[in-house]
Structure formats: C-alpha cells, structure tokens
Scaffold this active site. Structure first.
Site, PDB file in Angstrom:
ATOM      1  CB  CYS A  33     -66.622  27.124  15.096  1.00  0.00           C
ATOM      2  SG  CYS A  33     -67.486  26.493  16.544  1.00  0.00           S
ATOM      3  CG  HIS A  57     -66.155  23.773  19.727  1.00  0.00           C
ATOM      4  ND1 HIS A  57     -66.732  24.984  19.432  1.00  0.00           N
ATOM      5  CD2 HIS A  57     -66.912  23.228  20.724  1.00  0.00           C
ATOM      6  CE1 HIS A  57     -67.790  25.174  20.205  1.00  0.00           C
ATOM      7  NE2 HIS A  57     -67.922  24.132  20.998  1.00  0.00           N
TER       8      HIS A  57
END
Length: 470
Positions: A81, A135
């Site tokens: 991610c 993130h």
C-alpha cells in the site's frame, strides 16, 4: 433630475451586465477545469461483476462501471500500500531504493517530486484528503487544503475487540456486528465526503476530493447485514490453491501480515473452515464499502456536480484469497499485481472496456491532462486520455516490482526476475496467460523458452526505469 436618473440607470445596467459577464466567465473557467472525485480502495482485487465475476454483490460499483471506462488490464507498480500510493501520486516508478514497502513516505522517498494533488492545488484546485490516500495521513501535507482521517478506534465495533487489538497489536481478523454502517471507519468517511460535496457545491473553485476507503483491508469487519448476503457453504477455495515445485521459492511468502492476527496459525496452510471464513469476510467488506461509495455518488448526482466531475476508482494493489495458497499481497503473481481501475469522464465514458495494458503511474498524467495541465518532468507514466477518446493504445507492457522481484508484463507473458543490487538475476519465472492464466506452469527454466527469456530479460532492463539501480 431625469438626466441624473438616466445616468444612474445606465451605470446600474453596466454593472449588471458586467456582473453577468463575470459570472459567465467564472462558470466557463470552471467548466474547463473539471472536478475530480478520487476514490482509493485498500486491498481491492478485481473480483467484481464488471470483471466477469458474479458472486460479490456490489450494485453501486457496477453502476459506476456502467458509466465509466473499465480497464481490464491495469497493474500497480508495486504490490504494497504505502509504496503503491506514493508511486501513483508522484507518477514515478519504484526503484531498488525508492518506494519499497508499506511504510513509505512520499516526503522522505521523493521529496522533490510535485505530487498530483500539489500540481492541482498550485493551479487553482481545492484539495481535500479524506481517509487513507497515502499510508501516513500527514504525508505530502503541502499538497492539501485539508487532511481528515477517522479515528482508528472504529476499526472494531465492539469495545472488547478494540481493547484486544490495543493489547496484541492486531486483534481478531474478523468481526460481525449488527450495527449501523456509520459505526465503522468507512461509514464515517462517507458522511465526511458527503459533507465536503455540499460545501464544495458553493465554491467557484474546481476540487480534487478524495475518498480513501479502508476496507476490504484486514481485519474483515463489516455490519452483519453484509455478511448475511453470502452463504458460506457456497464459498470455495480458489482453483489455483497449489504451489508447484517448478515455481521459485522466492515467489511465495508466509503471509506475515495475516499471521499477526489472533487465531491465525503461525505457519502452514490455513484450515479450510478458517480460509472460507476469511473469504466470506472479504466479500462482506466489499459489499459494505460498495454501499458507502454509493451514498457519495448519489449525493454527487443530487447536487448536480456529476455533470462536471471526473470519478476515478482504483484499488492500491491486488490481494490473495488463497491463490497459490497465499494470503495478502507482497508478491509478483498477477493476483497481487492486477488491480481494479475505472474512470468516469462526463460525456465520454459509457461502460466501455479496454484491454490496453495500463500502469498506475499512468493515472497522474491522465488526470493532469484532463484538467488541462502539463505534468512535471518527474512523471514517468503515460496519459491514457487517447484511450478515453476511443483511440487504440500503442503500449503493450507494464513493469511491477516488489523488493528483489521485478515483473515485466508484455502482451500475455508475465516474466519475473529476482535480482541483486547490481541487477543480476538469481531466480526467474515466466507464465504465458494464453495457456496458463492461473500461473501454475513456470516456463523460465525450460530449454525451449531460452531465447524468449533472454529477450524478456533484456527488455525488462530497458523498461524498469533509468534510476532503477541507483
């Protein structure tokens, strides 16, 4: 007296006409700068109806896809991610030392790059970051007029489950709670985005409004009504639930992300009952976020903002639900690299599909071009506006990377090398999706494919980026 009245009337008329012209000009300027609703979904794999699946209930995503251009061969540039998001938002490829793992910060890995939201902000857009876009919520802070995130307390509905997470670091991998949608993070996110739309409706500025959806990322927590949409007895393990000996050991991992959760065995295959529970939870979470995205899209239309708003929806990477006996991402199989990507451009898209190979670094230059802006030199992607306009793409490849593994996707061939710091390969795998879409039969070490491997190896190095080894 009459002359003075006439003079005042003429002046009033001039101001009125001037105001009308100014308002018209402002509207014209805005119409030339479309709004952008940017929906990022965590861990969403392309297991959706408009990709040929027919078992996940996602009516709102299906409806959006019917108004969009659907990319059937979109690939993230790195299947984790933090790195995937930083790469996408800068339009820059990962290298051996840039965009490595989940904990990447754009500000640390590539501080000089002008990100997509910063470019838009510099050119008159109002930029709002909601939910998980990078993130870390404070990353690329200069790019945003506002940053908002829901409290992580609402990952769980039950207090005891939240406390367990506080104690163990991860907590339970699933939760079934008979609660309202707004109890969980994505329900709160939808309400925030709806409020933003109502405020932005009153603004003369074009907007870049984001919706960073948390699910279906672990833990698989969703209101009970979404679990009830599925019968677990009908859920089956994937056809590719094998790990052939011909596939390099580097291609597999111990899915440590899942192992950190309670009641998950620390090694070995998952018990079938547990595996099916996790698949069930994943489906429930997709249906849950589908409902939240639907609320936002309904409000966009109710406010008549949909006529001048580009809607793009993407998942940050694929995800394994037992494919190759793996869970999570962090690998170079197609199940972790292929992603859902759809874009709605008012007046241009009506549910068309394209099989053009597209990389996530292509999203930045595409949105910039649609906004009438030139991308900075740091952007390595290629705009897919020509595809939106109905033209044929001349690009038939993509490159994805996870740590030492680098994959060249070329037509129907998926070629991966694991390389050292000097770029020397120490393991390889090659799959031909024409005959082996599940990636079971590794062709890389077969003598008959020697010339193919040599050609792909050379091409991989030509296309993995000038800065790859730096």
């Amino acid at each position: 007296m009459k002359q003075q009245f006439l003079k005042m009337f003429v002046l009033s008329l001039v101001f009125t006409v001037s105001g009308i012209c100014q308002t018209t000009t402002q509207k014209n300027v805005k119409s030339q700068n479309p709004n952008i609703l940017f929906i990022a979904v965590d861990d969403l794999r392309p297991e959706l109806n408009f990709y040929g699946a027919n078992h996940i209930k996602s009516p709102n995503l299906d409806k959006l896809a019917g108004e969009s251009l659907i990319f059937e061969r979109a690939y993230c540039n790195v299947p984790v991610c933090g790195a995937s998001r930083a790469s996408l938002m800068t339009g820059a490829r990962p290298t051996r030392n840039r965009f490595i793992d989940a904990h990447v910060k754009k500000d640390e890995d590539y501080p000089e790059a002008i990100s997509l939201p910063l470019l838009l902000k510099q050119n008159g857009y109002q930029t709002i970051s909601n939910g998980k876009i990078y993130h870390y919520g404070n990353d690329d802070a200069k790019a945003w007029d506002e940053i908002w995130q829901s409290s992580r307390r609402w990952r769980y509905a039950f207090e005891e489950n939240f406390e367990l997470r506080q104690k163990t670091g991860r907590g339970l991998p699933v939760e079934i709670a008979d609660v309202h949608d707004s109890i969980y993070m994505d329900g709160k996110l939808a309400l925030k985005v709806i409020t933003d739309l109502q405020k932005l409706k009153q603004s003369n500025q074009p907007f870049f409004l984001t919706m960073g959806v948390a699910k279906p990322h672990l833990p698989f927590n969703a209101p009970k009504k979404y679990w009830d949409l599925y019968d677990r007895n009908e859920i089956e393990l994937p056809e590719s639930y094998v790990q052939p000996e011909t596939t390099p050991k580097q291609a597999f991992h111990n899915f440590g992300e899942l192992r950190q959760y309670e009641k998950i065995p620390k090694k070995g295959d998952l018990p079938e009952e547990l595996a099916k529970e996790l698949i069930h939870g994943y489906y429930a979470c997709v249906s849950y976020i589908d409902a939240q995205i639907g609320l936002v899209l309904d409000e966009l239309k109710r406010l008549n903002l949909d006529e001048n708003t580009i809607v793009i929806l993407w998942g940050d990477h694929g995800w394994n639900l037992g494919d190759h006996k793996l869970w999570c991402k962090h690998i170079n199989f197609e199940t972790a690299l292929r992603t859902p990507l759809i874009i709605k451009v008012p007046g241009k898209t009506t549910g068309q599909k394209t099989d053009a190979i597209t990389e996530y670094i292509d999203i930045y230059p595409t949105l910039a071009e649609l906004a009438g802006l030139k991308s900075p030199n740091s952007v390595e992607g290629k705009s897919f506006v020509p595809i939106i306009n109905g033209q044929k793409s001349d690009k038939n490849w993509a490159v994805s990377k996870f740590k030492d593994g680098v994959t060249l996707i070329k037509d129907q061939l998926f070629y991966t090398e694991w390389t050292d710091d000097a770029g020397v390969a120490y393991a390889r795998m090659l799959f031909d999706h024409k005959t082996d879409p599940l990636e079971i039969d590794n062709l890389a070490e077969k003598p008959s494919y020697k010339n193919t491997v040599e050609a792909l190896s050379k091409e991989l190095r030509e296309k993995w980026g000038e800065d790859f080894l730096k």
